[in-house]
Design a protein around this motif. Sequence first.
Motif, short mmCIF file in Angstrom:
data_model
loop_
_atom_site.label_atom_id
_atom_site.label_comp_id
_atom_site.label_asym_id
_atom_site.label_seq_id
_atom_site.Cartn_x
_atom_site.Cartn_y
_atom_site.Cartn_z
N GLU A 196 51.14 15.24 -10.24
CA GLU A 196 51.29 16.29 -11.25
C GLU A 196 50.00 17.10 -11.38
O GLU A 196 50.04 18.32 -11.57
N LEU A 197 48.85 16.44 -11.28
CA LEU A 197 47.58 17.16 -11.31
C LEU A 197 47.50 18.16 -10.16
O LEU A 197 47.10 19.32 -10.36
N PHE A 198 47.89 17.74 -8.96
CA PHE A 198 47.87 18.65 -7.81
C PHE A 198 48.89 19.76 -7.99
O PHE A 198 48.63 20.92 -7.63
N ARG A 199 50.07 19.43 -8.52
CA ARG A 199 51.10 20.46 -8.73
C ARG A 199 50.59 21.58 -9.64
O ARG A 199 50.73 22.76 -9.34
N THR A 200 50.01 21.21 -10.78
CA THR A 200 49.58 22.22 -11.74
C THR A 200 48.35 22.97 -11.25
O THR A 200 48.24 24.18 -11.44
N THR A 201 47.42 22.26 -10.60
CA THR A 201 46.20 22.92 -10.14
C THR A 201 46.48 23.91 -9.02
O THR A 201 45.92 25.01 -9.00
N LEU A 202 47.37 23.56 -8.09
CA LEU A 202 47.66 24.42 -6.95
C LEU A 202 48.92 25.24 -7.13
O LEU A 202 49.32 25.98 -6.22
N ALA A 203 49.56 25.12 -8.32
CA ALA A 203 50.80 25.87 -8.61
C ALA A 203 51.86 25.60 -7.54
O ALA A 203 52.50 26.52 -7.02
N LEU A 204 52.05 24.32 -7.20
CA LEU A 204 53.06 23.95 -6.21
C LEU A 204 54.45 24.16 -6.79
O LEU A 204 54.70 23.90 -7.96
N GLU A 205 55.37 24.64 -5.97
CA GLU A 205 56.70 25.01 -6.46
C GLU A 205 57.76 23.94 -6.26
O GLU A 205 58.80 23.96 -6.90
N GLY A 206 57.55 23.00 -5.37
CA GLY A 206 58.56 21.97 -5.13
C GLY A 206 58.00 20.87 -4.26
O GLY A 206 56.85 20.93 -3.78
N ASP A 207 58.83 19.84 -4.01
CA ASP A 207 58.38 18.72 -3.19
C ASP A 207 58.00 19.14 -1.78
O ASP A 207 57.16 18.50 -1.14
N HIS A 208 58.63 20.23 -1.30
CA HIS A 208 58.32 20.66 0.07
C HIS A 208 56.86 21.06 0.22
O HIS A 208 56.28 20.97 1.31
N ASP A 209 56.23 21.53 -0.89
CA ASP A 209 54.83 21.92 -0.81
C ASP A 209 53.92 20.73 -0.57
O ASP A 209 52.79 20.89 -0.09
#
Length: 704
Positions: A623-636
Amino acid sequence: MSDVPAVAIVGMSGRFPGARDLDELWRNLLDGVCSIADFTEDELLAAGVDPAELRGPGYVASKGFLAEADRFEHELFGFNATEAAALDPQHRQLLETAWAALEDAGHDPRRTLLRTGVYVGGGPSEHAVAAQVDGRLRARLGPMHVRVFTDREFMAGWLSYRLGLTGPSMTVQTGCSTSLATVHVAVQALLSGECDLALAGGVSIDSPYPRGYVYEPGGISSPDGRCRPFDEKAAGTVGGDGVGLVVLRRLEDALADGDAIHAVIRGTAAGNDGSGRVGFTAPGVAGQASTITEAWAAAGLDPADAQFLEAHGTGTDLGDRIEVTAATEAFQGARGCAIGSVKSNLGHLNAAAGVAGLIKAALMLRHRTMVPTVNVTRPHPDLALDDTPFRLLTRVEPWERPPSGGPRLAGVSSLGIGGTNVHVVLEEPPEPPATGPADAGEALPSGALPSGALPSGAVPSGAVPSGAVPSLVLPLSARTRPQLAAAARRLAAALRAPGAPPLADVVHTLAHGRAALDARAYVTATTHENAATALDALATALETGRPLDTGQAGQVADTGADAVAAAWMAGQEVTWPDTGGHRTHLPTYPFAGPHHGALTLRPAQSPEERPRQDAGTETAVIELFRTTLALEGDHDLDRTYFAAGGDSLTAVFLVSELRDRFALEVPIELFLTERPLRELIARAVHGDAEEEDLLGDLLDEFER
């Protein structure tokens, strides 16, 4: 009504446990909601709480938790991502809350036009302490930058600098009474002419992550994670985080300009217990009583006329007994005065506690409704409330006008360790002034537009057809198109709500009380309903990317208005036609900043001592990586770090977050390899069983 000069609360904003804004806070107060959070062991471990402390005796997994307190829309305030990560979460929350409070008062946060003073204070924070001992951060930013980004003494300065406010700018610190003390200082500054508008309040965020506390018998903390002020089961207080600010004007100026007023401050006072108490941290009866009496004397009012007292009310045995004794002495002659404390709902917000109580009391006066203290059933027998002027408020009650016909009046108290006591006398707001035209059928000013919604570049021109009712222009702007859509939705809901302000006031506030940002649009309307319909259509178009049906827009009233609208959509600075309206309270800016994390302090652990991380930690790191890098889905997660938008500065931030939040020592070289993010995160969390040579991998990458 007293003839003594008074101060109007013309704007308010706050973020509290369980409440992202004051509308949510009011709903929670009405519903008797206790917003103190109870955390699971997995949540606390994932947040980096020491397992030995967590599983030790007396640990209470509760707190008045401020959700998403590490988020910050840094670009709106001119910070880059690295600076935003270094900036204390308290500074971040104060900046956004100040922006919203000024908007609530109907003033453009970037151009208030009035000489505006800033009086704020904050609590101690783990981030600030950790920053001072973080050698890498000091090396990267320099000791001075670390200090100005984290020290409480610069809170007021950041608000004045980033919002262009030129009045006095002071950080005030008086312990738990800090934020109510800022209100006292701001009121005195306004009445003496040092400023014409003032921001006052405080913030307390010791950590933006889930935390509990260790209960110690005989201490001030509650053994069960609940605060029960004045109740027979009261056993201590519970900490919490929050931020609140009020915007103040001299009452005569607010009335002359037709400002919307939340409540009126009739008098304030501040004093200290001196040596008249059993210890430095203990409260004193004489000092508290003197401060209350002085505040009501300054207001030119009799405390016997009070109908409500928002007490400090920590729920501690000594504190509650002394406060009731002092208040009884000061409120002699009062009968049936309700008493309560918002700490039962939110926990003790430290430096933000006083302003939380002030905002609660102001909301009660504005809505003419008293709300209960929660988690209480029967007054503590030692308080002998039946022999005092007070009754413990345990249910929602209409706030009836006093039999004397006088105004509704409340007192708000806040007490600080160290003995500084503050009391504020509040009066209900005056009746709002008559305003300009609101709905169809009334004469509207020249320069208005016909109804509909207009996206950027779609501004038709021409004369109003014969017999048509000209409309008003409602301009909106935000930093991004999604936020513009959110702003349109919020405004539409507000216009459909009971008691919506006159449309002319809405237009005036949008045109003159909001910053002009990059993403722009406007709608035109003659009634609240067609304005709301047009705003919803605008939001839908922005959300879906579809062009708006401009055929519904009709034609502008005159070429002058046409030119203003076209200039607005082109991003120019414009002067909107006068609608005859006044400032009013409308939904404020929809902040949407990313998570920037916070520095934390952790016990030093060797790799052998550090426990292997569980799946909960891996989920939190993802979740930290998702929010920091603005990842859009699991594929990222199947992309490499740089392919997913990472850079070297962000890698430094992530390394720091992994260390501070999760006690994970991750070499920065790991980010420079060609691993998918999914594998990178797994190695960061669980370690590398094969003890792979990361530096060798890095050299291999450069040799390709």
